[in-house]
Structures are given as C-alpha cells and as structure tokens.
Design a protein around this motif. Structure first.
Motif, PDB file in Angstrom:
ATOM      1  N   HIS A   1      37.759  59.106  61.626  1.00 19.47           N
ATOM      2  CA  HIS A   1      38.539  59.108  60.388  1.00 19.47           C
ATOM      3  C   HIS A   1      39.231  60.449  60.225  1.00 19.47           C
ATOM      4  N   MET A   2      40.515  60.413  59.904  1.00 20.61           N
ATOM      5  CA  MET A   2      41.253  61.630  59.558  1.00 20.61           C
ATOM      6  C   MET A   2      42.523  61.241  58.795  1.00 20.61           C
ATOM      7  N   PRO A   3      43.021  62.140  57.953  1.00 17.38           N
ATOM      8  CA  PRO A   3      44.274  61.858  57.245  1.00 17.38           C
ATOM      9  C   PRO A   3      45.416  61.610  58.225  1.00 17.38           C
ATOM     10  N   GLU A   4      46.322  60.729  57.861  1.00 23.72           N
ATOM     11  CA  GLU A   4      47.416  60.336  58.757  1.00 23.72           C
ATOM     12  C   GLU A   4      48.234  61.542  59.227  1.00 23.72           C
TER      13      GLU A   4
ATOM     14  N   ASN B   1      53.867  57.001  55.754  1.00 23.82           N
ATOM     15  CA  ASN B   1      53.114  57.572  56.889  1.00 23.82           C
ATOM     16  C   ASN B   1      53.620  57.151  58.263  1.00 23.82           C
ATOM     17  N   THR B   2      54.687  56.348  58.342  1.00 26.98           N
ATOM     18  CA  THR B   2      55.179  55.910  59.653  1.00 26.98           C
ATOM     19  C   THR B   2      55.496  57.089  60.564  1.00 26.98           C
ATOM     20  N   LYS B   3      56.083  58.147  60.011  1.00 30.71           N
ATOM     21  CA  LYS B   3      56.459  59.286  60.860  1.00 30.71           C
ATOM     22  C   LYS B   3      55.242  59.905  61.541  1.00 30.71           C
ATOM     23  N   TYR B   4      54.103  59.924  60.851  1.00 27.05           N
ATOM     24  CA  TYR B   4      52.888  60.492  61.453  1.00 27.05           C
ATOM     25  C   TYR B   4      52.350  59.570  62.556  1.00 27.05           C
ATOM     26  N   PHE B   5      52.372  58.257  62.293  1.00 25.96           N
ATOM     27  CA  PHE B   5      51.941  57.313  63.327  1.00 25.96           C
ATOM     28  C   PHE B   5      52.827  57.436  64.565  1.00 25.96           C
ATOM     29  N   ALA B   6      54.148  57.517  64.352  1.00 26.32           N
ATOM     30  CA  ALA B   6      55.093  57.598  65.472  1.00 26.32           C
ATOM     31  C   ALA B   6      54.894  58.890  66.269  1.00 26.32           C
TER      32      ALA B   6
ATOM     33  N   GLY C   1      50.360  51.644  63.207  1.00 27.57           N
ATOM     34  CA  GLY C   1      50.974  51.194  61.961  1.00 27.57           C
ATOM     35  C   GLY C   1      49.978  50.667  60.950  1.00 27.57           C
ATOM     36  N   ALA C   2      50.518  50.390  59.755  1.00 27.77           N
ATOM     37  CA  ALA C   2      49.728  49.859  58.653  1.00 27.77           C
ATOM     38  C   ALA C   2      50.656  48.971  57.809  1.00 27.77           C
ATOM     39  N   CYS C   3      50.395  48.852  56.530  1.00 29.98           N
ATOM     40  CA  CYS C   3      51.216  47.991  55.685  1.00 29.98           C
ATOM     41  C   CYS C   3      52.651  48.506  55.604  1.00 29.98           C
ATOM     42  N   GLN C   4      53.605  47.605  55.853  1.00 26.55           N
ATOM     43  CA  GLN C   4      55.028  47.854  55.667  1.00 26.55           C
ATOM     44  C   GLN C   4      55.591  48.928  56.588  1.00 26.55           C
ATOM     45  N   SER C   5      54.868  49.288  57.661  1.00 28.01           N
ATOM     46  CA  SER C   5      55.335  50.353  58.554  1.00 28.01           C
ATOM     47  C   SER C   5      56.638  49.981  59.252  1.00 28.01           C
ATOM     48  N   TYR C   6      57.344  51.008  59.707  1.00 31.81           N
ATOM     49  CA  TYR C   6      58.640  50.853  60.385  1.00 31.81           C
ATOM     50  C   TYR C   6      58.368  50.426  61.827  1.00 31.81           C
TER      51      TYR C   6
ATOM     52  N   VAL D   1      45.994  53.564  66.113  1.00 35.67           N
ATOM     53  CA  VAL D   1      46.376  54.612  65.171  1.00 35.67           C
ATOM     54  C   VAL D   1      46.821  53.922  63.893  1.00 35.67           C
ATOM     55  N   THR D   2      46.005  53.988  62.861  1.00 35.81           N
ATOM     56  CA  THR D   2      46.291  53.211  61.662  1.00 35.81           C
ATOM     57  C   THR D   2      45.736  53.914  60.424  1.00 35.81           C
ATOM     58  N   GLY D   3      45.897  53.292  59.289  1.00 39.05           N
ATOM     59  CA  GLY D   3      45.462  53.862  58.024  1.00 39.05           C
ATOM     60  C   GLY D   3      46.187  53.172  56.892  1.00 39.05           C
ATOM     61  N   HIS D   4      46.953  53.929  56.130  1.00 40.54           N
ATOM     62  CA  HIS D   4      47.753  53.376  55.038  1.00 40.54           C
ATOM     63  C   HIS D   4      49.226  53.716  55.256  1.00 40.54           C
ATOM     64  N   ASP D   5      50.097  52.856  54.740  1.00 37.19           N
ATOM     65  CA  ASP D   5      51.526  53.134  54.785  1.00 37.19           C
ATOM     66  C   ASP D   5      52.184  52.345  53.669  1.00 37.19           C
ATOM     67  N   ALA D   6      53.452  52.600  53.459  1.00 38.88           N
ATOM     68  CA  ALA D   6      54.235  51.847  52.469  1.00 38.88           C
ATOM     69  C   ALA D   6      55.704  52.192  52.637  1.00 38.88           C
ATOM     70  N   TYR D   7      56.558  51.173  52.448  1.00 38.11           N
ATOM     71  CA  TYR D   7      57.998  51.397  52.413  1.00 38.11           C
ATOM     72  C   TYR D   7      58.402  51.672  50.972  1.00 38.11           C
ATOM     73  N   MET D   8      59.033  52.817  50.744  1.00 37.55           N
ATOM     74  CA  MET D   8      59.430  53.213  49.391  1.00 37.55           C
ATOM     75  C   MET D   8      60.944  53.057  49.257  1.00 37.55           C
ATOM     76  N   ARG D   9      61.354  51.972  48.663  1.00 36.85           N
ATOM     77  CA  ARG D   9      62.777  51.623  48.574  1.00 36.85           C
ATOM     78  C   ARG D   9      63.590  52.733  47.913  1.00 36.85           C
ATOM     79  N   SER D  10      62.991  53.445  46.987  1.00 37.50           N
ATOM     80  CA  SER D  10      63.720  54.501  46.277  1.00 37.50           C
ATOM     81  C   SER D  10      64.041  55.699  47.177  1.00 37.50           C
TER      82      SER D  10
END
Length: 295
Positions: free
Chosen positions: A135-138, A180-185, A206-211, A159-168
């Motif tokens: 376990h470690m932060p993304e 967090n996609t950039k960290y996974f990539a 990846g995780a939820c909504q990842s690129y 390589v996984t954890g949490h992610d989200a696409y932020m439309r704003s």
C-alpha cells in the motif's frame, strides 16, 4: 450532521448509488470520500452527503456479496476447464498417471487504498495465486516502482488505487483532468524501463474513470476505463489472476477475461497477452511447488 473519518455515506445528488467512506475532512463544508467497493475518489460538499447507518450498510453489503460470489463462481468454472485441459495434456490423454506441479505467475499488487489491498489480497489467496501486496499513495508509485520490481521480481504488476475524471478540469483527452491517472501512467513507464517485454511483465493499471488510452500507451497490457466509468475494487484481481493461472502456451482471450470481471468492457480493456503459468513434472517433494489442487 456530525461526520467523522471512516463514516459511511452516500451522495444525494447521485441518488445515493455508491457507498463511500469518508477519507479526509478538508473543512466544515467539504470532505474527501472514497468508494467502499468502487475505486472512485471525490470531493463532496457536506450538504450533499447522507450518513449510512449499520442496517442500510449491511443490506448494501449483502447485495454486493451476491455479485462478488457470482463472479467468483464464474472464474472458478473457467479455471476448472483450464485444469481439465492441463490434466489431459500432462497425462498424455489420460494414458498415464503423472503427477505435476504448477508455477503460477507471481503478482506485485500496489494499491493506493489499504482497505482495497486487504480485500484483494484475500481474494488472490483464495484463488491460489502468489501475491506480494504493497500500500502506498498513488503519487509515490512512480518513485517506488523500480525498487519494488527489483525486490519482488514479479511476472504481473498491478498499479491501482483511486481515480476520477474531473470535468471541470478539462476534456476527457486531457490527463490533467484526472486525479491520479498521471501517477499510474508514470509508474507504468518506469516499470517498462525495468522490463520492456509486454509478455515478461504483464501490467494492469488504473482505477475508476481512469484515462484508458494514456495507460495503454504508457505500456500497460490492461487498463481502465474505456468509457470513463467506475470499476469494482476487485476487478484488477480477476484480470491478474486469470493471467497468472493461464498457461504461457496460451493467449488469454480478452473477451473471456472481461467476462470474469464485475465491470466488463465499459470499464476495462487491454491487448492480446499470453498467460504466465508453467507446469512441470515430476513431483518429488510436493511442498516445494504449487501442486495442482482439486476443486
């Protein structure tokens, strides 16, 4: 309403569809929430949250357990078919009674959520797959990935954890719009420097909504999320375990693989990949190997 870290909540604006845990209370108006079963992370205003009591939580967990058990049964059904094929081949068409051992692909699973990591590790062990979990932060994953690969020497990396696409924050084609996609990539790119061959180190990222496209271009064999939907916490396990328990002589059907997940092709995708399990004979000391177990 008084809320604390660790409380279970749901969002009124989304019809209370997903069960969340409060991960961090930023201020009196906003908190950071993470999905209990879905790999989603979000900032939420306190006014939008509903506290989930123990009874409702239990009801939700019963329904979730039913889905998980159904997926598990399907996975075990597929592995039984693989076993029957193995037994036929290793016994020369059942003409001999040779015992044989198996060496499943070793998995290094790096997870940004300790609760998810525990759930995943328990499932790996239940499926009979060798696992080393961390376990470690993304954001720390890109820096730590090489030393972990050198230490564990896995055939499969998750390589996984949490992610989200932020439309704003931008369009779906802007990696900056993902939490967090950039960290996974970046972690995948570092892993590919360590092992460039896609069949020698199979990577899920990846995780939820990842690129999804960015993660595949970075070098992942499998990733989330093609349709930017949420994925289940256990989806990476079923993908990694399927690769681990499939013979290196066989390619894994992507459609068969996705059929064994809880989310399916909207949330998961990948490229053609070979299995990593190797079989051998004879067995002189069964404690020295992963011997074939009967269901």
């Amino acid at each position: 309403m008084k809320l604390n870290v660790g409380d279970f909540v749901a969002r009124k604006s989304y019809g209370c569809d997903i069960l969340f845990r409060i991960s961090k209370i930023d201020n009196e108006k906003s908190v950071l929430i993470v999905g209990e079963e879905m790999r989603l992370i979000a900032d939420a205003p306190l006014a939008d949250l509903v506290l989930i009591n123990d009874n409702e939580k239990s009801e939700r967990m019963v329904k979730e357990k039913e889905k998980i058990e159904s997926c598990y049964r399907l996975f075990r059904q597929d592995t039984r078919l693989l076993r029957q094929k193995s037994e036929y081949e290793m016994s020369e068409g059942y003409s001999s009674k040779n015992s044989y051992f198996e060496l499943p692909g070793r998995i290094l699973h790096i997870d940004g959520d300790p609760v998810y990591l525990k759930k995943c590790t328990e499932l790996y062990e239940k499926l009979g797959v060798p696992i080393y979990g961390v376990h470690m932060p993304e954001k720390e994953m890109p820096e730590q990935i090489t030393s972990l690969l050198e230490m564990v020497r896995p055939e499969i990396l998750v390589v996984t954890g949490h992610d989200a696409y932020m439309r704003s924050k931008g369009s779906e084609n802007d990696v900056k719009a993902y939490r967090n996609t950039k960290y996974f990539a970046e972690a995948v790119r570092e892993a590919r420097k360590f092992e460039p061959h896609i069949d020698h180190l199979v990577i899920f990222a990846g995780a939820c909504q990842s690129y999804f496209e960015t993660l595949i271009r970075a070098g992942a064999n499998f990733a989330s999320s093609p349709e930017r939907v949420n994925i289940h916490a256990l989806d990476p396990v079923y993908i990694a375990a399927k690769i681990s328990l499939t013979s290196f002589m066989d390619s894994v059907s992507i459609w068969d693989l996705l059929r064994n997940t809880l989310t399916g092709e909207k949330g998961l995708g990948g490229i053609e990949t070979k299995g990593l399990l190797r079989r051998g004979i004879p067995i002189k000391n069964s404690e020295s190997f992963y011997e074939r177990k009967k269901d």
